[in-house]
Design a protein around this motif. Sequence first.
Motif, PDB file in Angstrom:
ATOM      1  N   ALA A   1      23.011  -6.176  16.297  1.00 23.01           N
ATOM      2  CA  ALA A   1      21.841  -5.537  16.061  1.00 23.01           C
ATOM      3  C   ALA A   1      20.831  -6.354  15.228  1.00 23.01           C
ATOM      4  N   PRO A   2      19.491  -5.929  15.798  1.00 26.96           N
ATOM      5  CA  PRO A   2      18.425  -6.475  14.886  1.00 26.96           C
ATOM      6  C   PRO A   2      18.265  -6.091  13.659  1.00 26.96           C
ATOM      7  N   SER A   3      17.744  -7.135  12.676  1.00 26.94           N
ATOM      8  CA  SER A   3      17.664  -6.404  11.307  1.00 26.94           C
ATOM      9  C   SER A   3      16.473  -5.601  11.384  1.00 26.94           C
ATOM     10  N   ALA A   4      16.377  -4.681  10.518  1.00 24.89           N
ATOM     11  CA  ALA A   4      15.079  -4.149  10.251  1.00 24.89           C
ATOM     12  C   ALA A   4      13.887  -4.929   9.629  1.00 24.89           C
ATOM     13  N   PRO A   5      12.478  -4.623  10.326  1.00 22.76           N
ATOM     14  CA  PRO A   5      11.489  -5.630   9.702  1.00 22.76           C
ATOM     15  C   PRO A   5      11.248  -5.439   8.443  1.00 22.76           C
ATOM     16  N   ALA A   6      10.899  -6.490   7.661  1.00 21.23           N
ATOM     17  CA  ALA A   6      10.596  -6.611   6.510  1.00 21.23           C
ATOM     18  C   ALA A   6       9.582  -5.558   6.082  1.00 21.23           C
ATOM     19  N   LEU A   7       9.474  -4.993   4.800  1.00 21.07           N
ATOM     20  CA  LEU A   7       8.409  -4.281   4.495  1.00 21.07           C
ATOM     21  C   LEU A   7       7.136  -4.987   4.215  1.00 21.07           C
ATOM     22  N   GLN A   8       6.127  -4.372   4.619  1.00 27.74           N
ATOM     23  CA  GLN A   8       4.777  -5.045   4.548  1.00 27.74           C
ATOM     24  C   GLN A   8       4.349  -4.604   3.050  1.00 27.74           C
ATOM     25  N   LEU A   9       4.463  -5.196   1.877  1.00 28.12           N
ATOM     26  CA  LEU A   9       3.955  -4.723   0.574  1.00 28.12           C
ATOM     27  C   LEU A   9       2.622  -5.583   0.036  1.00 28.12           C
ATOM     28  N   ALA A  10       1.874  -4.529  -0.332  1.00 30.80           N
ATOM     29  CA  ALA A  10       0.827  -5.132  -1.196  1.00 30.80           C
ATOM     30  C   ALA A  10       1.109  -5.216  -2.699  1.00 30.80           C
ATOM     31  N   THR A  11       1.190  -6.352  -3.201  1.00 33.36           N
ATOM     32  CA  THR A  11       1.531  -6.516  -4.563  1.00 33.36           C
ATOM     33  C   THR A  11       0.275  -6.256  -5.417  1.00 33.36           C
ATOM     34  N   VAL A  12       0.276  -5.698  -6.761  1.00 32.46           N
ATOM     35  CA  VAL A  12      -0.605  -5.750  -7.879  1.00 32.46           C
ATOM     36  C   VAL A  12       0.021  -5.941  -9.228  1.00 32.46           C
ATOM     37  N   THR A  13      -0.382  -6.744 -10.026  1.00 39.97           N
ATOM     38  CA  THR A  13       0.122  -6.779 -11.435  1.00 39.97           C
ATOM     39  C   THR A  13      -0.745  -6.004 -12.156  1.00 39.97           C
ATOM     40  N   LEU A  14      -0.042  -5.151 -13.110  1.00 37.91           N
ATOM     41  CA  LEU A  14      -0.646  -4.067 -13.984  1.00 37.91           C
ATOM     42  C   LEU A  14      -0.497  -4.610 -15.480  1.00 37.91           C
ATOM     43  N   PHE A  15      -1.446  -4.344 -16.235  1.00 39.21           N
ATOM     44  CA  PHE A  15      -1.280  -4.916 -17.675  1.00 39.21           C
ATOM     45  C   PHE A  15      -1.539  -3.327 -18.452  1.00 39.21           C
ATOM     46  N   PRO A  16      -0.915  -3.473 -19.681  1.00 42.28           N
ATOM     47  CA  PRO A  16      -1.048  -2.038 -20.578  1.00 42.28           C
ATOM     48  C   PRO A  16      -2.687  -1.925 -21.080  1.00 42.28           C
ATOM     49  N   GLY A  17      -2.980  -0.614 -21.143  1.00 40.03           N
ATOM     50  CA  GLY A  17      -3.822  -0.141 -21.914  1.00 40.03           C
ATOM     51  C   GLY A  17      -5.273  -0.620 -21.476  1.00 40.03           C
ATOM     52  N   LEU A  18      -5.575  -0.800 -20.006  1.00 42.89           N
ATOM     53  CA  LEU A  18      -6.714  -0.821 -19.349  1.00 42.89           C
ATOM     54  C   LEU A  18      -7.403   0.451 -19.647  1.00 42.89           C
ATOM     55  N   THR A  19      -8.664   0.426 -19.788  1.00 48.92           N
ATOM     56  CA  THR A  19      -9.580   1.662 -19.736  1.00 48.92           C
ATOM     57  C   THR A  19     -10.504   1.523 -18.497  1.00 48.92           C
ATOM     58  N   ARG A  20     -11.123   2.702 -18.287  1.00 49.13           N
ATOM     59  CA  ARG A  20     -11.999   2.778 -17.192  1.00 49.13           C
ATOM     60  C   ARG A  20     -12.867   1.905 -17.470  1.00 49.13           C
ATOM     61  N   GLY A  21     -13.694   1.084 -16.410  1.00 52.35           N
ATOM     62  CA  GLY A  21     -14.788   0.409 -16.934  1.00 52.35           C
ATOM     63  C   GLY A  21     -14.282  -1.041 -16.958  1.00 52.35           C
ATOM     64  N   ASP A  22     -13.241  -1.447 -17.530  1.00 53.00           N
ATOM     65  CA  ASP A  22     -12.625  -2.705 -17.399  1.00 53.00           C
ATOM     66  C   ASP A  22     -12.461  -3.361 -16.026  1.00 53.00           C
ATOM     67  N   ASP A  23     -11.825  -4.241 -15.995  1.00 57.25           N
ATOM     68  CA  ASP A  23     -11.610  -4.886 -14.639  1.00 57.25           C
ATOM     69  C   ASP A  23     -10.118  -4.065 -14.186  1.00 57.25           C
ATOM     70  N   THR A  24     -10.517  -2.882 -13.640  1.00 54.54           N
ATOM     71  CA  THR A  24      -9.307  -2.408 -13.243  1.00 54.54           C
ATOM     72  C   THR A  24      -8.511  -3.052 -12.047  1.00 54.54           C
ATOM     73  N   PRO A  25      -7.422  -3.248 -11.906  1.00 56.62           N
ATOM     74  CA  PRO A  25      -6.696  -3.858 -10.794  1.00 56.62           C
ATOM     75  C   PRO A  25      -7.078  -2.974  -9.635  1.00 56.62           C
ATOM     76  N   VAL A  26      -7.268  -3.664  -8.368  1.00 56.42           N
ATOM     77  CA  VAL A  26      -7.774  -3.082  -7.189  1.00 56.42           C
ATOM     78  C   VAL A  26      -6.431  -3.505  -6.203  1.00 56.42           C
ATOM     79  N   VAL A  27      -5.756  -2.674  -5.489  1.00 58.98           N
ATOM     80  CA  VAL A  27      -4.875  -2.903  -4.353  1.00 58.98           C
ATOM     81  C   VAL A  27      -5.477  -2.625  -3.021  1.00 58.98           C
ATOM     82  N   SER A  28      -5.559  -3.585  -2.056  1.00 61.34           N
ATOM     83  CA  SER A  28      -6.412  -3.056  -0.781  1.00 61.34           C
ATOM     84  C   SER A  28      -5.141  -2.975   0.172  1.00 61.34           C
ATOM     85  N   LEU A  29      -5.122  -1.707   0.895  1.00 60.90           N
ATOM     86  CA  LEU A  29      -4.052  -1.460   1.872  1.00 60.90           C
ATOM     87  C   LEU A  29      -4.579  -1.775   3.178  1.00 60.90           C
TER      88      LEU A  29
END
Length: 106
Positions: A1-29
């Motif tokens: 049987a063919p294996s299931a296709p790999a999940l297409q993942l968007a990865t983002v690294t998150l750091f603790p304690g970010l407040t609004r207005g700082d460089d909030t990480p962005v993940v583009s889908l």
Amino acid sequence: APSAPALQLATVTLFPGLTRGDDTPVVSLAQKTDAVRLEVLLEAEAPRYEATLHSMDGAEVWKGSALVAMKGKLLLTIPRERLQNGEHLLTVTASNYIADYAFEVR
């Protein structure tokens, strides 16, 4: 049987304690993104963590429990359909730890 296709993942690294207005990480889908992989950097060691993800209107969109960290970070995979465009807030808790992580989905 063919294996299931790999999940297409968007990865983002998150750091603790970010407040609004700082460089909030962005993940583009991309059209074909199946899920978002959050790499959550931790500031305290604990045997188990809980994580709750909220959209900015306060709705709980995902929850994980009994999560185990690897090398000081949690790896969380959030299904795409749980995420809306806009800011999200991830709260990670353990017996001796609580931290918020903000990121934005576009």
